[in-house]
Write a protein that holds these residues in place. Sequence first.
Motif, PDB file in Angstrom:
ATOM      1  N   ILE A  17      60.773  47.510  41.071  1.00  0.00           N
ATOM      2  CA  ILE A  17      61.711  46.385  40.924  1.00  0.00           C
ATOM      3  C   ILE A  17      60.966  45.196  40.305  1.00  0.00           C
ATOM      4  O   ILE A  17      61.450  44.544  39.385  1.00  0.00           O
ATOM      5  CB  ILE A  17      62.327  45.997  42.288  1.00  0.00           C
ATOM      6  N   TRP A  21      61.813  43.349  36.664  1.00  0.00           N
ATOM      7  CA  TRP A  21      62.165  41.934  36.445  1.00  0.00           C
ATOM      8  C   TRP A  21      61.124  41.244  35.568  1.00  0.00           C
ATOM      9  O   TRP A  21      61.455  40.358  34.784  1.00  0.00           O
ATOM     10  CB  TRP A  21      62.348  41.188  37.766  1.00  0.00           C
ATOM     11  N   PHE A  28      65.286  36.497  29.857  1.00  0.00           N
ATOM     12  CA  PHE A  28      66.275  36.297  30.926  1.00  0.00           C
ATOM     13  C   PHE A  28      67.198  35.092  30.641  1.00  0.00           C
ATOM     14  O   PHE A  28      68.409  35.178  30.773  1.00  0.00           O
ATOM     15  CB  PHE A  28      65.549  36.100  32.262  1.00  0.00           C
ATOM     16  N   ALA A  64      63.762  34.198  45.196  1.00  0.00           N
ATOM     17  CA  ALA A  64      63.952  34.815  43.875  1.00  0.00           C
ATOM     18  C   ALA A  64      64.319  33.733  42.865  1.00  0.00           C
ATOM     19  O   ALA A  64      65.332  33.817  42.180  1.00  0.00           O
ATOM     20  CB  ALA A  64      65.014  35.904  43.932  1.00  0.00           C
ATOM     21  N   GLU A  69      66.274  28.329  37.050  1.00  0.00           N
ATOM     22  CA  GLU A  69      67.539  27.726  36.618  1.00  0.00           C
ATOM     23  C   GLU A  69      68.318  27.104  37.780  1.00  0.00           C
ATOM     24  O   GLU A  69      68.792  25.976  37.676  1.00  0.00           O
ATOM     25  CB  GLU A  69      68.394  28.775  35.889  1.00  0.00           C
ATOM     26  N   VAL A  70      68.429  27.828  38.889  1.00  0.00           N
ATOM     27  CA  VAL A  70      69.097  27.233  40.060  1.00  0.00           C
ATOM     28  C   VAL A  70      68.221  26.100  40.603  1.00  0.00           C
ATOM     29  O   VAL A  70      68.722  25.062  41.044  1.00  0.00           O
ATOM     30  CB  VAL A  70      69.394  28.312  41.132  1.00  0.00           C
ATOM     31  N   ASP A  85      59.146  33.872  44.103  1.00  0.00           N
ATOM     32  CA  ASP A  85      59.527  35.052  43.330  1.00  0.00           C
ATOM     33  C   ASP A  85      58.316  35.977  43.280  1.00  0.00           C
ATOM     34  O   ASP A  85      57.183  35.507  43.302  1.00  0.00           O
ATOM     35  CB  ASP A  85      59.947  34.675  41.906  1.00  0.00           C
ATOM     36  N   SER A  87      57.688  38.156  40.846  1.00  0.00           N
ATOM     37  CA  SER A  87      57.303  38.495  39.470  1.00  0.00           C
ATOM     38  C   SER A  87      56.477  37.348  38.879  1.00  0.00           C
ATOM     39  O   SER A  87      56.957  36.211  38.775  1.00  0.00           O
ATOM     40  CB  SER A  87      58.557  38.729  38.633  1.00  0.00           C
ATOM     41  N   THR A 132      69.557  43.461  45.215  1.00  0.00           N
ATOM     42  CA  THR A 132      68.378  44.220  44.787  1.00  0.00           C
ATOM     43  C   THR A 132      67.292  44.314  45.866  1.00  0.00           C
ATOM     44  O   THR A 132      66.182  44.780  45.605  1.00  0.00           O
ATOM     45  CB  THR A 132      67.831  43.624  43.455  1.00  0.00           C
ATOM     46  N   LEU A 133      67.627  43.906  47.107  1.00  0.00           N
ATOM     47  CA  LEU A 133      66.634  43.988  48.188  1.00  0.00           C
ATOM     48  C   LEU A 133      66.448  45.434  48.656  1.00  0.00           C
ATOM     49  O   LEU A 133      67.395  46.218  48.659  1.00  0.00           O
ATOM     50  CB  LEU A 133      67.076  43.119  49.374  1.00  0.00           C
TER      51      LEU A 133
END
Length: 262
Positions: A17, A21, A28, A64, A69-70, A85, A87, A132-133
Amino acid sequence: MTSTIQPAPNWSLKEEIRAYWSKRAATFDDAFGHRILPGPEHDAWAAVLRERLGPQPIDVLELASGTGEVTKVLLSLGHRVTGIDFSESMIERSRAKHRGHPRARFVLGDAENTMEPEAAYDAVVCRHLVWTLTDPKAALQDWARLLKPGGRLVIFDGDFVNLAWQGRLAKQAMAILERWTTVSSHRDSSLTSEHNAILSRLPFRKGLTFETLSGLVEEVGFTEITRGSYHPIARAQRRIAGRHDWLRTWLHTRFILTARKP
Ligand SMILES: C[S@@+](CC[C@H](N)C(=O)[O-])C[C@H]1O[C@@H](n2cnc3c(N)ncnc32)[C@H](O)[C@@H]1O
């Protein structure tokens, strides 16, 4: 000739996973709905978050955090934000985007086992993580642990597997547009089989619904669980979207789950 390299059996799902990502990090933000554009879309996100987090600046753990962006919206509302995150490529992008911001901090870590101190945050926020967990219950237990009593959990997620009738219609219309114009699906097609191979082994491989998630959230001890609508955000996105992206806003059933730690 290209060949598909099959992962060895000991290649853990979580590593796959993470690698997936990381491959998506560079592009993205190019995809509609990922980047939160200034104007109506940003304003809609800000309104939805203000309504759930209140008007005062608070300590928010954003799980995550992706490309940040958030995070951008949370910072615009005055909150102190820690983004986690797993990644490195995602974290690098969020750090570059918010470099020098006095209220932003990014940590490379696992959202299912954050290692953050107990009762340290007023709110936990995440967008498009839960589906996706690999161990959603353990993750929720960890999030309950690191929230202060009275702390809020705000989950933006959806069912990205099953399509409702609007989604089925939108998908057909998108396929027609793709046939006649140069627009195409936002995910690199070489990643689609990787995505599907991962999805088939996830706990929410049959799709994540609000009902399933709220049951789990309740089991872990959260209260005041409510379902909020994504419509204000989708409506704002439609104001700025091209034809293909306009259709995309109808594709999936998305929801906002809000809960409180007693
Ligand atoms: C669909 S992206 C969403 C990114 C961001 N929340 C957003 O909405 O723009 C999923 C993100 O979840 C991260 N992720 C998935 N599982 C994770 C885990 N167990 N721990 C930390 N990050 C995770 C990925 O690295 C990726 O950045």
